[in-house]
Design a protein around this motif. Sequence first.
Motif, PDB file in Angstrom:
ATOM      1  N   ILE A 179      39.800  41.948  30.528  1.00  0.00           N
ATOM      2  CA  ILE A 179      39.999  40.552  30.340  1.00  0.00           C
ATOM      3  C   ILE A 179      39.816  39.969  29.038  1.00  0.00           C
ATOM      4  CG2 ILE A 179      38.651  38.394  31.201  1.00  0.00           C
ATOM      5  CD1 ILE A 179      38.400  39.705  33.758  1.00  0.00           C
ATOM      6  N   ASN A 206      43.497  35.560  35.696  1.00  0.00           N
ATOM      7  CA  ASN A 206      42.150  34.925  35.193  1.00  0.00           C
ATOM      8  C   ASN A 206      42.388  34.493  33.814  1.00  0.00           C
ATOM      9  OD1 ASN A 206      39.568  35.854  33.505  1.00  0.00           O
ATOM     10  ND2 ASN A 206      39.053  35.931  35.711  1.00  0.00           N
ATOM     11  N   CYS A 207      43.364  35.094  33.169  1.00  0.00           N
ATOM     12  CA  CYS A 207      43.732  34.613  31.722  1.00  0.00           C
ATOM     13  C   CYS A 207      44.237  33.181  31.920  1.00  0.00           C
ATOM     14  CB  CYS A 207      44.625  35.296  30.952  1.00  0.00           C
ATOM     15  SG  CYS A 207      44.005  36.868  30.520  1.00  0.00           S
ATOM     16  N   ARG A 260      41.552  30.564  32.642  1.00  0.00           N
ATOM     17  CA  ARG A 260      40.695  30.296  31.678  1.00  0.00           C
ATOM     18  C   ARG A 260      41.265  29.736  30.357  1.00  0.00           C
ATOM     19  NH1 ARG A 260      35.736  29.129  30.147  1.00  0.00           N
ATOM     20  NH2 ARG A 260      36.071  28.710  27.876  1.00  0.00           N
ATOM     21  N   LEU A 261      42.404  30.211  30.178  1.00  0.00           N
ATOM     22  CA  LEU A 261      43.120  29.504  28.938  1.00  0.00           C
ATOM     23  C   LEU A 261      43.821  28.165  29.081  1.00  0.00           C
ATOM     24  CD1 LEU A 261      44.522  32.994  27.290  1.00  0.00           C
ATOM     25  CD2 LEU A 261      42.262  31.598  26.950  1.00  0.00           C
ATOM     26  N   LEU A 283      44.176  40.042  35.669  1.00  0.00           N
ATOM     27  CA  LEU A 283      44.281  39.903  34.372  1.00  0.00           C
ATOM     28  C   LEU A 283      45.074  38.644  34.129  1.00  0.00           C
ATOM     29  CD1 LEU A 283      44.545  43.323  32.330  1.00  0.00           C
ATOM     30  CD2 LEU A 283      42.458  41.877  32.729  1.00  0.00           C
ATOM     31  N   LEU A 311      42.845  40.655  26.733  1.00  0.00           N
ATOM     32  CA  LEU A 311      44.103  39.997  26.838  1.00  0.00           C
ATOM     33  C   LEU A 311      43.942  38.448  26.527  1.00  0.00           C
ATOM     34  CD1 LEU A 311      46.974  40.063  27.753  1.00  0.00           C
ATOM     35  CD2 LEU A 311      46.229  39.572  30.183  1.00  0.00           C
ATOM     36  N   GLN A 312      42.668  37.917  26.967  1.00  0.00           N
ATOM     37  CA  GLN A 312      42.423  36.498  26.676  1.00  0.00           C
ATOM     38  C   GLN A 312      42.318  36.166  25.192  1.00  0.00           C
ATOM     39  OE1 GLN A 312      38.897  34.670  28.713  1.00  0.00           O
ATOM     40  NE2 GLN A 312      39.836  35.256  30.677  1.00  0.00           N
ATOM     41  N   THR A 313      41.471  37.273  24.311  1.00  0.00           N
ATOM     42  CA  THR A 313      41.630  36.895  23.102  1.00  0.00           C
ATOM     43  C   THR A 313      43.091  36.950  22.307  1.00  0.00           C
ATOM     44  OG1 THR A 313      39.662  37.903  23.012  1.00  0.00           O
ATOM     45  CG2 THR A 313      40.465  37.872  20.766  1.00  0.00           C
ATOM     46  N   GLY A 351      34.811  36.129  32.945  1.00  0.00           N
ATOM     47  CA  GLY A 351      36.334  35.935  32.459  1.00  0.00           C
ATOM     48  C   GLY A 351      36.703  34.406  32.631  1.00  0.00           C
ATOM     49  N   PRO A 357      38.609  31.916  24.921  1.00  0.00           N
ATOM     50  CA  PRO A 357      38.630  33.184  25.564  1.00  0.00           C
ATOM     51  C   PRO A 357      37.269  33.708  25.648  1.00  0.00           C
ATOM     52  CG  PRO A 357      39.306  33.649  23.309  1.00  0.00           C
ATOM     53  CD  PRO A 357      39.379  32.075  23.428  1.00  0.00           C
ATOM     54  N   SER A 360      47.559  29.937  23.176  1.00  0.00           N
ATOM     55  CA  SER A 360      47.110  28.853  24.093  1.00  0.00           C
ATOM     56  C   SER A 360      46.264  27.861  23.364  1.00  0.00           C
ATOM     57  CB  SER A 360      46.293  29.438  25.207  1.00  0.00           C
ATOM     58  OG  SER A 360      45.360  30.171  24.808  1.00  0.00           O
TER      59      SER A 360
END
Length: 308
Positions: free
Chosen positions: A281, A223-224, A227-228, A220, A284-286, A100, A259, A292
Amino acid sequence: MLTLFQALWPLFALIVGGYLLRRWDFPGEAFWPAAERLNYFILFPALLFSSLATAPLDNPALPRLALAVFIGLGAGWVALLLARRLLGWPAARFGALTQGLLRFNTYLGLAAIGSLHGKDGLAIAALMLALMVPTVNLMSVWALTAERGVSLGGLLRPMARNPLILACLAGALVNLAGVGLPGGSDRLLNLLAVASLPLGLLCVGAALRPQELTGEIPALAWNCALRLLAMPALAFAVALGLRLPSMESAILVLFFALPTAPTAYVLTRQLGGDSHLMAGIITLQTLLAGASLLLVMQLMTGSTSLAG
């Protein structure tokens, strides 16, 4: 902001379209796995091969760009190892969280770079992928198998079978040999490459699993956020420190703002990781990346303007 929005919204429209098509069972459930395989083994490698075969390997910024890639990935990897030691994550969870934070959606990345920077940007991006894909895959496999151990052959074997890595290697060799893409082969590869990105984005949407967004909200969320938002901020700081040119800086930041890859779910299941967490993950990231990416690229554009 308007220019960025116009460049990015069609990409996310394709992702939403893929999700809706699969939900409506069109053109049928059997289509999506076949489409993913076609793209992964044929179309996307053609894009990487053709981009690397004609990439400017004499670009003076390339050594600094390579260093920036490894600093960014290395910093994220060290932070994950420290967190695992402190929090006692099992390998199944550690592997999902690692992917992630460190893996990236190559379809979305190259589509965005093509929209924003054209063919020159795609050539630089392909060079970055030649460095990042094997590195991130090694980290992911090790993280998922950390508790039971894995041999050097076990780490390298997936690399030797990865069509993206093989395409990057072949394209670089053709470039270094100076043979080019003669006899209309460049046209053939371009036709395959043009089909790759829209099909890839549709498959990204089809792979989304909103039902997995339950039970792991804190994990989640952080981690998001890392990452973002945090990873692109790190990449921007590294790019400034190494004085990368503007286009190389923008591409570096964009890759670190993407993502995670949908293929992370497949690897997680194959190696016994926490597939529920991984699916959450990815989804939600996508979903959040539409906003973002606009925010990160706009902030970077403004910061670069002020610095200039």
